[in-house]
Design a protein around this motif. Structure first.
Motif, mmCIF file in Angstrom:
data_model
loop_
_atom_site.group_PDB
_atom_site.id
_atom_site.type_symbol
_atom_site.label_atom_id
_atom_site.label_comp_id
_atom_site.label_asym_id
_atom_site.label_seq_id
_atom_site.Cartn_x
_atom_site.Cartn_y
_atom_site.Cartn_z
ATOM 1 N N MET A 16 14.474 -0.585 20.588
ATOM 2 C CA MET A 16 14.772 0.151 19.265
ATOM 3 C C MET A 16 13.437 0.310 18.629
ATOM 4 O O MET A 16 12.431 -0.580 18.615
ATOM 5 N N ALA A 17 13.006 1.676 18.455
ATOM 6 C CA ALA A 17 11.532 2.003 17.779
ATOM 7 C C ALA A 17 11.533 1.520 16.512
ATOM 8 O O ALA A 17 12.515 1.242 15.799
ATOM 9 N N GLU A 18 10.178 1.155 16.513
ATOM 10 C CA GLU A 18 9.876 0.753 14.742
ATOM 11 C C GLU A 18 10.154 1.622 13.658
ATOM 12 O O GLU A 18 9.534 2.831 13.831
ATOM 13 N N GLN A 19 10.835 1.180 12.660
ATOM 14 C CA GLN A 19 11.114 1.900 11.464
ATOM 15 C C GLN A 19 9.653 2.352 10.776
ATOM 16 O O GLN A 19 9.080 1.516 10.811
ATOM 17 N N THR A 20 9.880 3.708 10.135
ATOM 18 C CA THR A 20 8.549 3.927 9.269
ATOM 19 C C THR A 20 9.125 3.630 7.987
ATOM 20 O O THR A 20 10.210 4.119 7.486
ATOM 21 N N LEU A 21 8.207 2.834 7.034
ATOM 22 C CA LEU A 21 8.402 2.575 5.704
ATOM 23 C C LEU A 21 8.104 3.636 4.891
ATOM 24 O O LEU A 21 6.965 4.174 4.833
ATOM 25 N N VAL A 22 9.257 3.866 4.006
ATOM 26 C CA VAL A 22 8.971 5.050 2.975
ATOM 27 C C VAL A 22 9.408 4.466 1.474
ATOM 28 O O VAL A 22 10.193 4.128 1.302
ATOM 29 N N ARG A 23 8.207 4.401 0.769
ATOM 30 C CA ARG A 23 8.205 3.861 -0.549
ATOM 31 C C ARG A 23 8.449 5.090 -1.644
ATOM 32 O O ARG A 23 7.684 5.947 -1.643
ATOM 33 N N ILE A 24 9.489 4.995 -2.552
ATOM 34 C CA ILE A 24 9.931 5.898 -3.401
ATOM 35 C C ILE A 24 9.715 5.089 -4.677
ATOM 36 O O ILE A 24 10.400 4.008 -5.178
ATOM 37 N N GLY A 25 8.702 5.643 -5.396
ATOM 38 C CA GLY A 25 8.148 4.983 -6.969
ATOM 39 C C GLY A 25 9.369 5.754 -7.795
ATOM 40 O O GLY A 25 9.258 7.186 -8.139
ATOM 41 N N VAL A 26 9.989 5.038 -8.433
ATOM 42 C CA VAL A 26 11.052 5.434 -9.632
ATOM 43 C C VAL A 26 10.654 4.797 -10.960
ATOM 44 O O VAL A 26 10.549 3.756 -11.150
ATOM 45 N N LEU A 27 10.767 5.757 -11.728
ATOM 46 C CA LEU A 27 10.317 5.253 -13.233
ATOM 47 C C LEU A 27 11.643 4.350 -13.667
ATOM 48 O O LEU A 27 12.754 4.945 -13.716
ATOM 49 N N ALA A 28 11.152 3.136 -13.945
ATOM 50 C CA ALA A 28 12.382 2.274 -14.537
ATOM 51 C C ALA A 28 12.363 2.077 -16.034
ATOM 52 O O ALA A 28 11.729 1.311 -16.451
ATOM 53 N N PHE A 29 13.286 2.842 -16.645
ATOM 54 C CA PHE A 29 13.178 2.845 -18.119
ATOM 55 C C PHE A 29 13.906 1.835 -18.651
ATOM 56 O O PHE A 29 14.008 1.672 -19.780
ATOM 57 N N ASN A 30 14.947 1.302 -17.835
ATOM 58 C CA ASN A 30 15.705 0.058 -18.221
ATOM 59 C C ASN A 30 15.513 -1.311 -17.509
ATOM 60 O O ASN A 30 16.316 -1.999 -17.289
ATOM 61 N N GLY A 31 14.255 -1.425 -16.971
ATOM 62 C CA GLY A 31 14.067 -2.624 -15.991
ATOM 63 C C GLY A 31 14.401 -2.439 -14.669
ATOM 64 O O GLY A 31 15.160 -1.471 -14.452
ATOM 65 N N PRO A 32 13.738 -3.272 -13.992
ATOM 66 C CA PRO A 32 13.737 -2.983 -12.469
ATOM 67 C C PRO A 32 15.231 -3.243 -11.935
ATOM 68 O O PRO A 32 15.767 -2.729 -11.049
ATOM 69 N N ALA A 33 16.048 -4.163 -12.329
ATOM 70 C CA ALA A 33 17.564 -4.518 -12.098
ATOM 71 C C ALA A 33 18.364 -3.209 -12.099
ATOM 72 O O ALA A 33 19.105 -3.133 -10.945
ATOM 73 N N TYR A 34 18.294 -2.626 -13.219
ATOM 74 C CA TYR A 34 18.942 -1.304 -13.376
ATOM 75 C C TYR A 34 18.793 -0.401 -12.602
ATOM 76 O O TYR A 34 19.446 0.360 -12.245
ATOM 77 N N THR A 35 17.530 -0.282 -12.383
ATOM 78 C CA THR A 35 17.056 0.883 -11.502
ATOM 79 C C THR A 35 17.157 0.810 -10.131
ATOM 80 O O THR A 35 17.942 1.592 -9.377
ATOM 81 N N LEU A 36 17.505 -0.425 -9.612
ATOM 82 C CA LEU A 36 17.636 -0.663 -8.189
ATOM 83 C C LEU A 36 19.279 -0.696 -8.013
ATOM 84 O O LEU A 36 19.782 0.151 -7.105
ATOM 85 N N THR A 37 19.857 -0.994 -9.296
ATOM 86 C CA THR A 37 21.658 -0.881 -8.845
ATOM 87 C C THR A 37 21.945 0.711 -8.986
ATOM 88 O O THR A 37 22.889 1.151 -8.141
ATOM 89 N N ARG A 38 20.995 1.340 -9.841
ATOM 90 C CA ARG A 38 21.467 2.975 -9.977
ATOM 91 C C ARG A 38 20.965 3.573 -8.747
ATOM 92 O O ARG A 38 21.681 4.513 -8.188
ATOM 93 N N TRP A 39 19.940 3.514 -8.244
ATOM 94 C CA TRP A 39 19.571 4.050 -7.227
ATOM 95 C C TRP A 39 19.650 3.748 -5.501
ATOM 96 O O TRP A 39 19.506 4.361 -4.792
ATOM 97 N N GLN A 40 20.109 2.509 -5.580
ATOM 98 C CA GLN A 40 20.191 2.064 -4.117
ATOM 99 C C GLN A 40 21.240 2.830 -3.339
ATOM 100 O O GLN A 40 21.283 3.135 -2.070
ATOM 101 N N PRO A 41 22.490 3.183 -3.939
ATOM 102 C CA PRO A 41 23.383 4.012 -3.063
ATOM 103 C C PRO A 41 22.629 5.285 -2.445
ATOM 104 O O PRO A 41 23.035 5.799 -1.264
#
Length: 570
Positions: free
Chosen positions: A1-26
């Motif tokens: 299996m080929a190595e995956q390319t990491l892609v970072r998406i910076g998201v403005l977290a106006f309610n804290g990191p935990a809330y942001t991760l829960t909202r955008w993970q799907p």
């Protein structure tokens, strides 16, 4: 299996990191499923952190508000890809501000009424909050400085609603739909708070707003991301159904093609937000490496400084404790030391006695001569009244001279009272030299002085004793020097911190062995000496927090005395 390319998406977290991760993970999971060759991750960040990440090139995409995107576009060549759609309405009318108050608050007819009312908001850089509402204030003649009780309390956003409910503030400036969302999830009671100064939106909108509405959040690629690759991601996101669980979890109604940002440009112009960073920001971006290294060195120096101060403080406390424990001993030692000083002055005055006697002999002989001459001329009636007055004035002057000679010796022998006073070093040295003026003349000693008129806190009696002892030692050292070459030099130098007094003679000097034993008690080269003179001098100087040093010369000896300008600070 080929190595995956990491892609970072910076998201403005106006309610804290935990809330942001829960909202955008799907949404991220959807991208990872659709593009298995890539691994997408969310990087939640507040505005300053996101700015730093973009500037450092550590992220590939940003999902943020319209103002931040325009800043990244201007300064980092970011390219807009998509806009978020709201649940209801259009993407170009999706973000605004709501002015929220308690339900019992009277309706506001003008924003000028809020100038002295307690207001809370998340941040002065929040787009769907303070910045949008600031334009509404400005349009009604209210600047940010006019809001005397405006406070920014930071994230999470719900805290500003809590402040209003607890009556710590009367109004909250919040993003639109925040109140409706908190009522919907049961966090806020439906009849507890309300939106005031409600405006009719430009298009269908599900929430109440107190401001004009602006375009929704923007997904942008950074300049290092290839356009075809970014366009492929955009096509994948456009396939997300508006009513899907992915969109519902992300609190959006799908994605739209890029929309016009002219309304945001106008907003920024109205509230005075510049796209171009400040000079200091650009300077930081260019030289931050050197600045961080310099700051690190400064912090190390400060840490070292505090450590040294701490160690000095600890040692000082120990010394103070020892001083307190031995206070009685110190008092007794001081008493005995003063007796020793007095004994040395008596001994030194004995060495000066012949010179003083000769000095007194001159005015006394003059008085006798003037008195005898007056008597003889009166007998012969050769003396007029004016001549008699002149003779008496000369007798009076010689009497005063004799009195001054005696007074100088009395001052030198006076009882020491352990008091320091601010005294001119020039005056002190001049008074000391007057004691030796006959000796200098009798032994043909040339006196060279360069003395500054500077004042310093000293014990004048003890310091004069030191000066007299050093001058007498120089006189003794010149006995074997040719009469034509005998000289003693005295000069001073000073700066803000120290005063230095130097005594130099061209006498016989001191040997290496004598130099080693110079400040040891009962070591002397004089036949009738006790060997305590230099010991006492050293003790007196050190009692003034100063130092004394003897230096050998090709001919003679140089003694250097150093005083602190303020003996209490040493």
């Amino acid at each position: 299996m080929a190595e995956q390319t990491l892609v970072r998406i910076g998201v403005l977290a106006f309610n804290g990191p935990a809330y942001t991760l829960t909202r955008w993970q799907p949404t991220i999971d959807y991208l990872n499923f659709a593009l298995p060759d890539y691994h997408f991750v969310i990087v939640p960040a507040d505005i300053p952190t996101l700015d730093s990440l973009v500037g450092s090139g550590l992220i590939d995409f940003t999902l943020t508000n319209g103002i931040q995107f325009l800043i990244y576009k201007y300064n980092h060549q970011a390219v807009k890809m998509l806009n978020l759609n709201p649940f209801h309405g259009e993407a170009k009318h999706a973000i605004g501000s709501a002015l929220i108050a308690r339900a019992d608050e009277p309706e506001i007819t003008s924003l000028k009424q809020l100038r002295n009312r307690p207001i809370v908001s998340v941040s002065d850089k929040a787009f769907g909050g303070f910045r949008v509402m600031l334009r509404e204030f400005i349009q009604e003649g209210v600047d940010k400085q006019d809001l005397k009780k405006l406070t920014f309390i930071g994230y999470p956003q719900q805290n500003i609603l809590t402040k209003v409910l607890s009556k710590e503030a009367d109004f909250a400036i919040a993003p639109t739909c925040l109140l409706e969302r908190k009522i919907r999830d049961g966090t806020i009671a439906a009849n507890a708070l309300k939106v005031v100064r409600i405006k009719t939106p430009e298009s269908a909108f599900a929430c109440q707003t107190s401001s004009q509405l602006y375009p929704n959040w923007t997904l942008a690629r950074m300049k290092h991301v290839p356009a075809d690759y970014a366009n492929h991601i955009a096509r994948i996101l456009l396939t997300i159904p508006p009513a899907s669980e992915i969109a519902v979890s992300g609190l959006y109604g799908g994605w739209s093609v890029p929309i016009d940002d002219s309304a945001i440009y106008q907003l920024m112009d109205d509230i005075g937000v510049s796209i171009q960073p400040s000079y200091l920001t650009r300077l930081w971006g260019q030289y931050r490496g050197w600045i961080l290294i310099s700051a690190g060195l400064v912090l190390l120096f400060i840490g070292y400084h505090f450590r040294v101060n701490y160690l000095v403080h600890i040692r000082s406390a120990q010394l103070r404790n020892e001083v307190e424990q031995h206070e009685q001993t110190a008092k007794q030692l001081e008493k005995e030391t003063n007796q020793l000083y007095k004994a040395q002055r008596v001994l030194l005055s004995g060495e000066l006695a012949s010179g003083v006697a000769h000095e007194l002999n001159q005015p006394l002989m003059a008085i006798g001569t003037y008195a005898s001459g007056c008597r003889k001329r009166l007998i012969r009636s050769e003396l007029s009244q004016q001549q008699l007055i002149q003779m008496l004035e000369k007798i009076e002057q010689q009497t005063l001279n004799a009195s001054q000679i005696i007074q100088r010796m009395r001052d030198f022998m006076k009882v020491h009272n352990n008091k320091t006073e601010c005294i001119s070093i020039k005056t002190l040295l001049s008074n000391t030299l007057l004691i030796f003026q006959h000796t200098f003349k009798q032994q043909n000693i040339q006196l060279i002085t360069d003395i500054d008129d500077v004042s310093i806190d000293l014990d004048p009696i003890l310091i004069q004793q030191v000066f007299a002892n050093l001058i007498q030692n120089s006189i003794d050292a010149l006995k074997d020097t040719s009469v034509e070459e005998r000289s003693i030099s005295i000069h001073t130098r000073y700066d803000d911190a120290h005063l230095t007094v130097t005594f130099i003679d061209n006498g016989c000097g001191i040997s290496n062995e004598q130099l080693k034993q110079l400040f040891m008690p009962f070591q002397t080269s004089k036949e009738a000496g006790l060997g305590l003179g230099m010991v006492i001098c050293k003790r007196i100087i050190e009692a003034h927090n100063g130092s004394i040093e003897a230096i050998q010369q090709t001919r003679g000896t140089r003694f250097v005395i150093t005083f602190p300008r303020d003996i209490n600070k040493e």
